[in-house]
Design an enzyme around this catalytic site. Structure first.
Site, mmCIF file in Angstrom:
data_model
loop_
_atom_site.group_PDB
_atom_site.id
_atom_site.type_symbol
_atom_site.label_atom_id
_atom_site.label_comp_id
_atom_site.label_asym_id
_atom_site.label_seq_id
_atom_site.Cartn_x
_atom_site.Cartn_y
_atom_site.Cartn_z
ATOM 1 N N ASP A 97 0.792 -1.233 0.000
ATOM 2 C CA ASP A 97 0.000 0.000 0.000
ATOM 3 C C ASP A 97 0.827 1.286 0.000
ATOM 4 O O ASP A 97 0.365 2.322 0.449
ATOM 5 C CB ASP A 97 -0.921 -0.006 1.229
ATOM 6 C CG ASP A 97 -0.143 -0.257 2.522
ATOM 7 O OD1 ASP A 97 1.079 -0.029 2.536
ATOM 8 O OD2 ASP A 97 -0.754 -0.677 3.521
ATOM 9 N N GLU A 119 -0.807 -8.968 -1.237
ATOM 10 C CA GLU A 119 -1.335 -8.368 0.004
ATOM 11 C C GLU A 119 -2.500 -7.434 -0.319
ATOM 12 O O GLU A 119 -2.522 -6.255 0.046
ATOM 13 C CB GLU A 119 -0.255 -7.624 0.808
ATOM 14 C CG GLU A 119 -0.638 -7.391 2.255
ATOM 15 C CD GLU A 119 0.396 -6.598 3.041
ATOM 16 O OE1 GLU A 119 0.413 -5.365 2.946
ATOM 17 O OE2 GLU A 119 1.193 -7.223 3.757
ATOM 18 N N GLU A 133 -2.034 5.259 3.162
ATOM 19 C CA GLU A 133 -2.028 3.870 2.691
ATOM 20 C C GLU A 133 -3.415 3.321 2.376
ATOM 21 O O GLU A 133 -3.567 2.540 1.433
ATOM 22 C CB GLU A 133 -1.323 2.968 3.716
ATOM 23 C CG GLU A 133 0.187 3.176 3.812
ATOM 24 C CD GLU A 133 0.588 4.339 4.712
ATOM 25 O OE1 GLU A 133 -0.314 5.024 5.258
ATOM 26 O OE2 GLU A 133 1.790 4.576 4.875
ATOM 27 N N HIS A 213 6.548 4.788 12.715
ATOM 28 C CA HIS A 213 6.836 5.638 11.551
ATOM 29 C C HIS A 213 5.604 6.199 10.862
ATOM 30 O O HIS A 213 5.721 6.950 9.899
ATOM 31 C CB HIS A 213 7.644 4.848 10.515
ATOM 32 C CG HIS A 213 6.848 3.759 9.860
ATOM 33 N ND1 HIS A 213 6.004 3.996 8.802
ATOM 34 C CD2 HIS A 213 6.737 2.448 10.139
ATOM 35 C CE1 HIS A 213 5.421 2.855 8.445
ATOM 36 N NE2 HIS A 213 5.844 1.901 9.249
ATOM 37 N N ARG A 215 2.690 8.175 9.217
ATOM 38 C CA ARG A 215 2.525 9.613 8.966
ATOM 39 C C ARG A 215 1.411 10.227 9.824
ATOM 40 O O ARG A 215 1.515 11.379 10.255
ATOM 41 C CB ARG A 215 2.213 9.844 7.485
ATOM 42 C CG ARG A 215 3.444 9.989 6.614
ATOM 43 C CD ARG A 215 3.045 10.211 5.159
ATOM 44 N NE ARG A 215 4.069 10.935 4.415
ATOM 45 C CZ ARG A 215 5.202 10.408 3.976
ATOM 46 N NH1 ARG A 215 5.492 9.156 4.234
ATOM 47 N NH2 ARG A 215 6.063 11.142 3.289
ATOM 48 N N HIS A 246 13.395 4.748 12.745
ATOM 49 C CA HIS A 246 13.152 4.899 11.297
ATOM 50 C C HIS A 246 13.890 6.148 10.786
ATOM 51 O O HIS A 246 14.029 7.132 11.507
ATOM 52 C CB HIS A 246 11.638 5.042 11.103
ATOM 53 C CG HIS A 246 11.165 4.881 9.698
ATOM 54 N ND1 HIS A 246 11.360 5.842 8.728
ATOM 55 C CD2 HIS A 246 10.487 3.882 9.091
ATOM 56 C CE1 HIS A 246 10.818 5.435 7.590
ATOM 57 N NE2 HIS A 246 10.276 4.233 7.779
#
Ligand code: UD1
Ligand code: UDP
Length: 374
Positions: A97, A119, A133, A213, A215, A246
């Site tokens: 994604d 996936e 995503e 991580h 957003r 990250h």
């Protein structure tokens, strides 16, 4: 005649979940498998390619420091468009994604090349979480021809959206194939981990592994997460908190500012780990705190309780199985839920059973078999 399949990926998790597919496709005489990496990630992508011994046929080298969604997406579509015009594959494969996935699927669609989506069918039904995503998933579904779903629940999601049953295949998640390969490599050759006290991996002290991580957690979310970890580390001085940070600058800034001063004693901020050391860390951990998608799939099969610092999950199977608990990003809640597992053995035991909702390690074979027949 061999069918040419271009496998396109760009970030760490896509590489982990697609390298086992690439290795099988490369060994299959029915396919001419080409690997194109967008380079959406750089260092974190290379770490995975090295572990699996995969050398890309094409590297679009797209990553820029602190890239924006619009900037990366537009550069990716243009670069993948040129690549497809030159390579002319019969099939394009994408996974998951990310921006690379949407750009790869869209560019392939513009070239009338059928897309295999690995996936497929994960949904939170909330376009803002995970962001961006969930939108990438929904849009990629519309563009793809073949949909490889990790679970029956993912298939049901796609049927609800009107995807034809005949184009949906439930295979398990290739992350379990990757994890089993990695576990075997770790068993044969235990990795060393830079930045940790030398005896931490072998000792009996409890270790909490942290990653983050997303957003949608930038800003307040990360402030809360880091403050909670700092408070937990002060309250539980005998527990070690290990956090591979990250490389996204929006993550590194708050982590360094809030946790940097606490480093050394029982807080360990380390660089993103290559896959084998990270698998060793998951295996060693007492408890995992994360907002990661992939870690939610791996930890249950390792029997590790995992607290997910998000408000939504597209992976309800792991929650239903009892190993994953969704706790959001409120500081008090993170502290309360982690403290409960650190103090209450009964609660801990309830979450620590090994289960495998995401597959048996044979997803790659199922995917390749389907592609041989379509
Ligand atoms: C991306 C994906 C996210 C996925 C995550 C896995 C998108 C929009 N986001 O998020 O879905 O869960 O990867 O980790 O597709 N950086 C480096 N070196 C690296 C990797 C990143 O320096 O190897 C830094 C760069 O400054 C880069 C920034 O991190 O611009 C952000 O990278 P990006 O891929 O846009 O977003 P992620 O937060 O990594
Ligand atoms: N991972 C890794 N090194 C690390 C942190 C994570 O190899 O330092 C692996 C982890 O085992 C999982 C994947 O990276 O397979 C998850 O990546 P990430 O959390 O960045 O992305 P997401 O899965 O949330 O998209």
């Amino acid at each position: 005649m061999k069918r040419k399949i271009a496998v396109i990926f760009g970030t760490r998790p896509e590489a982990i979940k697609l390298c086992p597919v690439v290795l099988t496709l490369k060994a299959d005489p029915a396919f001419d498998c080409k690997v194109c990496v967008t380079g959406q990630h750089r260092e974190m992508l290379q770490q995975v390619l090295d572990v699996f011994g995969v050398t890309p046929d094409k590297d679009l080298a797209l990553m820029r420091p602190n890239q924006t969604l619009g900037g990366l997406t537009s550069r990716a579509i243009a670069a993948i468009d040129d690549y497809l015009a030159e390579e002319k594959p019969d099939v394009v494969m994408v996974q998951g994604d990310t921006t690379t996935v949407l750009a790869g699927a869209l560019a392939a669609f513009y070239h009338h090349i059928p897309v295999a989506h690995v996936e497929a069918g994960l949904r939170t039904w909330n376009m803002q979480s995970p962001w961006p995503e969930e939108a990438n998933r929904v849009l990629t579904t519309r563009l793809a021809k073949w949909h490889f779903c990790p679970t029956e629940n993912n298939k049901a999601n796609l049927l609800k959206e009107g995807v034809p049953d005949a184009n949906i295949f439930v295979t398990g998640n290739t992350v379990i194939d990757a994890l089993l390969m990695a576990k075997e490599m770790v068993r044969k050759n235990p990795p060393t981990i830079d930045g940790l006290p030398p005896d931490l991996m072998q000792s009996e002290v409890r270790m909490v592994l942290v990653t983050g991580h997303r957003r949608e957690n930038f800003g307040d979310g990360f402030e809360n997460i880091c403050t909670a970890i700092r408070n937990l580390a002060e309250r539980f001085p005998d527990v070690h908190f290990v956090y591979p940070v990250h490389l996204n600058p929006n993550v590194r800034e708050p982590v360094g500012r809030i946790l940097g001063h606490h480093c050394g004693k029982n807080v360990h901020l380390i660089e993103p780990q290559s896959y084998l050391p990270f698998v060793a860390l998951m295996n060693r951990a007492y408890l995992i705190l994360t907002d990661s998608g992939g870690v939610q799939e791996e930890a249950p099969s390792l029997g590790k309780p995992i607290l997910v610092m998000r408000d939504t999950t597209e992976r309800p199977e792991a929650v239903a199985s009892g190993t994953v608990k969704l706790i959001g990003t409120e500081r008090e809640v993170i502290e309360r839920e982690a403290a409960l597992l650190l103090m209450n053995e009964k609660e801990y035991a309830k979450m620590a059973a090994a289960v495998n909702p995401y597959g048996d390690g044979k997803a790659v074979d199922r995917i390749v078999k389907v592609l041989e027949g379509v």
